[in-house]
Design a protein around this motif. Structure first.
Motif, PDB file in Angstrom:
ATOM      1  N   VAL A  58       0.904  -1.127  -0.072  1.00 40.16           N
ATOM      2  CA  VAL A  58      -0.054  -0.214  -0.006  1.00 40.16           C
ATOM      3  C   VAL A  58       0.886   1.093   0.097  1.00 40.16           C
ATOM      4  O   VAL A  58       1.503   1.618   0.948  1.00 40.16           O
ATOM      5  CB  VAL A  58      -0.838   0.069   1.175  1.00 40.16           C
ATOM      6  CG1 VAL A  58      -1.751   1.219   1.163  1.00 40.16           C
ATOM      7  CG2 VAL A  58      -1.645  -1.107   1.482  1.00 40.16           C
ATOM      8  N   PRO A  59       1.259   1.721  -1.161  1.00 39.59           N
ATOM      9  CA  PRO A  59       1.900   3.025  -1.166  1.00 39.59           C
ATOM     10  C   PRO A  59       0.927   4.229  -0.636  1.00 39.59           C
ATOM     11  O   PRO A  59      -0.162   4.348  -0.973  1.00 39.59           O
ATOM     12  CB  PRO A  59       2.153   3.305  -2.500  1.00 39.59           C
ATOM     13  CG  PRO A  59       1.177   2.350  -3.267  1.00 39.59           C
ATOM     14  CD  PRO A  59       0.597   1.453  -2.542  1.00 39.59           C
ATOM     15  N   VAL A  60       1.850   4.886   0.330  1.00 36.62           N
ATOM     16  CA  VAL A  60       1.188   5.962   0.992  1.00 36.62           C
ATOM     17  C   VAL A  60       1.974   7.492   0.648  1.00 36.62           C
ATOM     18  O   VAL A  60       2.890   7.552   0.843  1.00 36.62           O
ATOM     19  CB  VAL A  60       1.189   5.732   2.663  1.00 36.62           C
ATOM     20  CG1 VAL A  60       0.501   6.795   3.285  1.00 36.62           C
ATOM     21  CG2 VAL A  60       0.464   4.405   2.857  1.00 36.62           C
ATOM     22  N   HIS A  61       1.154   8.578   0.593  1.00 44.09           N
ATOM     23  CA  HIS A  61       1.617   9.766   0.240  1.00 44.09           C
ATOM     24  C   HIS A  61       0.657  10.799   0.823  1.00 44.09           C
ATOM     25  O   HIS A  61      -0.227  11.306   0.335  1.00 44.09           O
ATOM     26  CB  HIS A  61       1.879  10.146  -1.404  1.00 44.09           C
ATOM     27  CG  HIS A  61       2.714  11.226  -1.512  1.00 44.09           C
ATOM     28  ND1 HIS A  61       2.097  12.400  -1.812  1.00 44.09           N
ATOM     29  CD2 HIS A  61       3.831  11.600  -1.343  1.00 44.09           C
ATOM     30  CE1 HIS A  61       2.938  13.290  -2.062  1.00 44.09           C
ATOM     31  NE2 HIS A  61       4.196  12.730  -1.729  1.00 44.09           N
ATOM     32  N   LEU A  62       1.189  11.131   2.111  1.00 44.45           N
ATOM     33  CA  LEU A  62       0.393  12.128   2.823  1.00 44.45           C
ATOM     34  C   LEU A  62       0.980  13.441   2.832  1.00 44.45           C
ATOM     35  O   LEU A  62       0.445  14.488   2.892  1.00 44.45           O
ATOM     36  CB  LEU A  62       0.099  11.738   4.324  1.00 44.45           C
ATOM     37  CG  LEU A  62      -0.522  10.289   4.721  1.00 44.45           C
ATOM     38  CD1 LEU A  62      -0.219  10.015   5.970  1.00 44.45           C
ATOM     39  CD2 LEU A  62      -1.879  10.346   4.302  1.00 44.45           C
TER      40      LEU A  62
END
Length: 143
Positions: A58-62
């Motif tokens: 799960v790639p995450v970019h916050l």
């Protein structure tokens, strides 16, 4: 986008070689999950039993940098990788809650969260400046 392409390569590789079975969500999944809850993303795994996969990326970019959530179904663990070493406990909690709801919705089985471990992994890169694409490349665990 480079990240989505790389995730597709990981899935393709797992389909062609012996090794762990891999599923990867795209870069929009985590934000949609956070903003709309399970109902907003439950179709994203349509036709796939996530619990038969070994590893789910799960790639995450916050904000900067890109980080990566890794659900290891075999080991019943949810890990968060961040090249800057930021705490990803909340990301792990969100992903475990997603798994709970996915299990109830698709398998009609309650997931026992006490069997799962959540952890933020220590960074394994220097603190030098990295490009966004190379950050995720360095975060992906060797499978």
């Amino acid at each position: 986008m480079v990240i989505n392409f790389y995730m597709a390569l990981l899935v393709d590789r797992s389909n062609r070689k012996k090794g762990p079975s891999v599923f990867a969500f795209n870069t929009f999944f985590y934000l949609k999950l956070c903003s709309g809850g399970y109902s907003a993303v439950k179709r994203w795994s349509k036709g796939v039993d996530l619990f038969t996969k070994d590893i789910i990326f799960v790639p995450v970019h916050l904000s900067s940098p890109w980080t990566l959530g890794v659900i290891d179904v075999r080991k019943k663990s949810v890990r968060h990788y961040d090249s800057l070493g930021q705490n990803g406990a909340e990301i792990c909690q969100v992903l475990l809650k997603f798994l709970q709801e996915e299990s109830l919705e698709k398998r009609k089985v309650e997931l026992d969260c006490s069997e799962w471990t959540l952890c933020t992994m220590e960074p394994h890169v220097s603190e030098r400046c990295l490009g966004l694409e190379s950050e995720l490349w360095l975060l992906v665990p060797r499978v």
